[in-house]
Design a protein around this motif. Sequence first.
Motif, PDB file in Angstrom:
ATOM      1  N   LEU A 440       1.043  -1.141  -0.004  1.00  0.00           N
ATOM      2  CA  LEU A 440       0.344  -0.396   0.285  1.00  0.00           C
ATOM      3  C   LEU A 440       1.330   1.666   0.135  1.00  0.00           C
ATOM      4  CD1 LEU A 440      -2.494   1.521   0.629  1.00  0.00           C
ATOM      5  CD2 LEU A 440      -2.583   1.281   2.442  1.00  0.00           C
ATOM      6  N   THR A 441       1.969   0.889   0.628  1.00  0.00           N
ATOM      7  CA  THR A 441       3.038   2.125   1.026  1.00  0.00           C
ATOM      8  C   THR A 441       3.394   2.477  -0.499  1.00  0.00           C
ATOM      9  OG1 THR A 441       3.259   1.702   3.456  1.00  0.00           O
ATOM     10  CG2 THR A 441       4.822   2.964   1.427  1.00  0.00           C
ATOM     11  N   VAL A 442       4.174   1.406  -1.497  1.00  0.00           N
ATOM     12  CA  VAL A 442       4.744   2.060  -2.855  1.00  0.00           C
ATOM     13  C   VAL A 442       3.431   2.241  -3.662  1.00  0.00           C
ATOM     14  CG1 VAL A 442       5.658   0.686  -4.711  1.00  0.00           C
ATOM     15  CG2 VAL A 442       6.120   0.286  -2.135  1.00  0.00           C
ATOM     16  N   GLY A 443       2.282   1.669  -3.609  1.00  0.00           N
ATOM     17  CA  GLY A 443       1.436   1.922  -4.365  1.00  0.00           C
ATOM     18  C   GLY A 443       0.333   3.523  -4.433  1.00  0.00           C
ATOM     19  N   THR A 444       0.614   4.084  -2.663  1.00  0.00           N
ATOM     20  CA  THR A 444      -0.004   5.456  -2.485  1.00  0.00           C
ATOM     21  C   THR A 444       1.301   5.672  -2.889  1.00  0.00           C
ATOM     22  OG1 THR A 444      -0.462   4.419  -0.403  1.00  0.00           O
ATOM     23  CG2 THR A 444       0.215   7.157  -1.078  1.00  0.00           C
ATOM     24  N   ALA A 445       2.495   5.893  -3.152  1.00  0.00           N
ATOM     25  CA  ALA A 445       3.755   6.652  -3.317  1.00  0.00           C
ATOM     26  C   ALA A 445       3.649   6.590  -5.158  1.00  0.00           C
ATOM     27  CB  ALA A 445       5.020   5.852  -2.956  1.00  0.00           C
ATOM     28  N   ALA A 446       3.258   5.853  -5.593  1.00  0.00           N
ATOM     29  CA  ALA A 446       3.097   5.239  -7.231  1.00  0.00           C
ATOM     30  C   ALA A 446       2.306   6.140  -7.435  1.00  0.00           C
ATOM     31  CB  ALA A 446       3.107   3.664  -7.689  1.00  0.00           C
ATOM     32  N   ILE A 452       6.879   6.783  -8.708  1.00  0.00           N
ATOM     33  CA  ILE A 452       7.996   6.955  -8.437  1.00  0.00           C
ATOM     34  C   ILE A 452       9.180   6.672  -8.594  1.00  0.00           C
ATOM     35  CG2 ILE A 452       8.980   5.167  -6.755  1.00  0.00           C
ATOM     36  CD1 ILE A 452       6.591   3.715  -6.763  1.00  0.00           C
ATOM     37  N   PRO A 453      10.749   8.411  -8.519  1.00  0.00           N
ATOM     38  CA  PRO A 453      11.649   8.641  -9.046  1.00  0.00           C
ATOM     39  C   PRO A 453      11.858   7.569  -9.282  1.00  0.00           C
ATOM     40  CG  PRO A 453      10.765   9.738  -7.946  1.00  0.00           C
ATOM     41  CD  PRO A 453      10.204   8.907  -7.497  1.00  0.00           C
ATOM     42  N   GLY A 454      12.199   6.819 -10.930  1.00  0.00           N
ATOM     43  CA  GLY A 454      13.261   6.380 -11.378  1.00  0.00           C
ATOM     44  C   GLY A 454      12.535   5.057 -11.745  1.00  0.00           C
ATOM     45  N   VAL A 455      11.625   4.031 -10.914  1.00  0.00           N
ATOM     46  CA  VAL A 455      11.355   3.458 -10.963  1.00  0.00           C
ATOM     47  C   VAL A 455      10.296   2.857 -12.956  1.00  0.00           C
ATOM     48  CG1 VAL A 455       9.498   1.885  -9.957  1.00  0.00           C
ATOM     49  CG2 VAL A 455      10.375   3.436  -8.769  1.00  0.00           C
ATOM     50  N   LEU A 474      -0.443   2.641 -11.950  1.00  0.00           N
ATOM     51  CA  LEU A 474       0.790   3.086 -10.359  1.00  0.00           C
ATOM     52  C   LEU A 474       1.950   3.682 -12.011  1.00  0.00           C
ATOM     53  CD1 LEU A 474       0.631  -0.012  -8.643  1.00  0.00           C
ATOM     54  CD2 LEU A 474      -0.450   1.933  -7.892  1.00  0.00           C
ATOM     55  N   GLY A 475       1.577   4.218 -12.593  1.00  0.00           N
ATOM     56  CA  GLY A 475       2.497   5.020 -13.333  1.00  0.00           C
ATOM     57  C   GLY A 475       3.900   3.896 -13.819  1.00  0.00           C
ATOM     58  N   VAL A 476       3.459   2.881 -14.295  1.00  0.00           N
ATOM     59  CA  VAL A 476       4.668   1.622 -15.311  1.00  0.00           C
ATOM     60  C   VAL A 476       4.501   1.612 -16.254  1.00  0.00           C
ATOM     61  CG1 VAL A 476       6.325   2.252 -13.211  1.00  0.00           C
ATOM     62  CG2 VAL A 476       4.563   0.130 -13.382  1.00  0.00           C
ATOM     63  N   GLY A 477       2.800   1.365 -15.929  1.00  0.00           N
ATOM     64  CA  GLY A 477       2.421   0.766 -16.525  1.00  0.00           C
ATOM     65  C   GLY A 477       1.614  -0.686 -16.845  1.00  0.00           C
ATOM     66  N   LYS A 478       1.187  -1.290 -17.005  1.00  0.00           N
ATOM     67  CA  LYS A 478       0.103  -3.060 -16.021  1.00  0.00           C
ATOM     68  C   LYS A 478       0.914  -3.801 -16.871  1.00  0.00           C
ATOM     69  CE  LYS A 478      -3.124  -4.303 -19.962  1.00  0.00           C
ATOM     70  NZ  LYS A 478      -4.692  -4.911 -20.923  1.00  0.00           N
ATOM     71  N   ASP A 479       1.542  -4.034 -17.833  1.00  0.00           N
ATOM     72  CA  ASP A 479       2.975  -4.914 -17.606  1.00  0.00           C
ATOM     73  C   ASP A 479       3.720  -5.260 -17.000  1.00  0.00           C
ATOM     74  OD1 ASP A 479       1.033  -5.862 -20.079  1.00  0.00           O
ATOM     75  OD2 ASP A 479       1.943  -4.961 -21.548  1.00  0.00           O
ATOM     76  N   HIS A 480       4.413  -3.691 -16.489  1.00  0.00           N
ATOM     77  CA  HIS A 480       5.829  -3.521 -15.572  1.00  0.00           C
ATOM     78  C   HIS A 480       5.093  -3.094 -14.136  1.00  0.00           C
ATOM     79  CE1 HIS A 480       8.449  -2.570 -18.397  1.00  0.00           C
ATOM     80  NE2 HIS A 480       7.022  -2.299 -19.658  1.00  0.00           N
TER      81      HIS A 480
END
Length: 593
Positions: A440-446, A452-455, A474-480
């Motif tokens: 949840l913390t990672v999802g909130t950051a995303a 999330i910078p650089g992820v 989550l900002g990186v595309g569902k495939d990631h």
Amino acid sequence: MTRTPLTWQQLRDLKPSEFEDAGDKWNEVSGRSDSDRVRVDRAMSAKLRETQDSESAEAALGRLERLSRNFRYLQAECGLVRTALNGLAADLAEPQRQLKQALDEAAALKFTVHDDGSLTYPAATATTLIGDKEAPGGKVKGSLPLDRPSFGDYAPGTFKPMNPNAEKAQAIADRIARAVWSAGDIDARYAKTLDGLRAAKGLDVTEATMKDVFRDTADVRATAGSYLADDLPSGKSPAERKAWWDALSEEQRQEYLEIAPDMIGGLDGIPAAARDEANRNHLPVLMDELAGKDDSDSETKLDALRMIKDKLDKPSNPPMFLLGIGDEGNGRAIVAYGNPDTSKNVSAYVPGLGTKLNDEFVEDTMKRAQDTALGARRIDPSSASIVWLGYDAPQNVDVMSKGDAQRGAPAYNQFMAGLSATNEGKDPHVTAIGHSYGSLTVGTAAKQSGGIPGVDDVILLGSPGVDAQKATELGVGKDHVFVGAADNDPVTHLPTQDEAKLGWVLGGPTGVRVGRDLFDIDNDDVYFGKDPASEAFGAQRFKVDDGPRMVFEGGGFDAHSQYFTPDLDPESAKNIARIVAGQSDKITTEDHR
């Protein structure tokens, strides 16, 4: 010892560069001592241990150990003298500037400054209620109060017109007095600190003596702390902090690492090797502070820090880097296995429910990061893995809310921005890993602005939901976005908060499924939103072991805790390693829920 008061002439003629030059000499001695210590430890003691095993060899090692302590003491104390001299030069600069400015103004007004700091001023025409009058010159003496009252048109107690130069002269005399007083106070403080750094003749440097270095360091820190703190880029971005650190001389960096390691150890944007050195230097100080407290929380943290120190003192595979440490909240610890600045693949794992700075964190949670690093390195040796306990995770399900994640997410993003700033590669492959509530913390950051910078990739393990309905959020595309969810992991089946009591008493995850079927409840919702393992969420679900059932096999929460562990769930551990090493195309998948 009685000291002669500082005069304004001495302050005017002071050359701060002479203190800095002296500091450079002490720094040279400190550097040479450190080099000699390293040579004794690595070239002499290490080789003797490898090649000799006898009583005489043990005796020789004892003498070499003593020599190493001598060099370590010399390196530390000479470094403290250097910092004190540099701090003295920096702190005296401002009162000297104020004095010279006052002297320049006095000269421009044709005032005379006498040896005792008093001023004489010339006669002048004064404007009064009955017209212009000739006002005689006079003499004033400086004083320290800042609120000297105005005299008005007439000199106090007389009917003589007040010379307009009188107040100007008094103001300048006061500024001279304040500058001299300030410089004298600075000089006295530094003199006391430097006197305290004297070593006794024939000093035998024992372990007790080395503890005195901490006291000396604290004294220098108290005296010269503002000199170091004033330049610290605390409010800057990690990239700006990295630029600031790069611009420092080696001597300046050593001052921060030795005198103010706590200022540097947790500063995102400072290179990993420097943070590691700073935190190792600060660790004994923090342990000493906790040892002086009489409560169970401090004792728990102290035991954990002792365990971390034991691990740091031994060889580690991969090498350990202590990137953060602290006693605030439930405790702080950021540990890397492998250097994140020189690695092509870097992961940062956020632990979750029940995590705090205790023995379990050191023995279990840190090992998860180590196992991840080892697994990724088998695929690509240029890999590092980090465990990030930089926030307070909820300690049990009953107090679990979004608040801790919302407070932790900005700190995690700041840390990740620091990794991007310090990595020596042009485009490292970075993976954010969240386990349990940490997901949840990672999802909130995303979901924060900019993500999330650089992820590049996000891994969610044993997740109770990430406050999102779709992986695309989550900002990186569902495939990631990758999900590991054991069918017998109770946390991945936590019911929504509206149905929290429904079915759970019937037998954990199975009971929840039965209850939902009975009452025709959407099976895709969990405690914090859409189930990341569901088809509706849209992430890639990789294969993991189901783990023992919570009730019927007495597994409790075991299935929730084995994702990283090769011995218990080799398939999950391999899939995590593949993603971290940049080979997510080779993961084994399983159907969505």
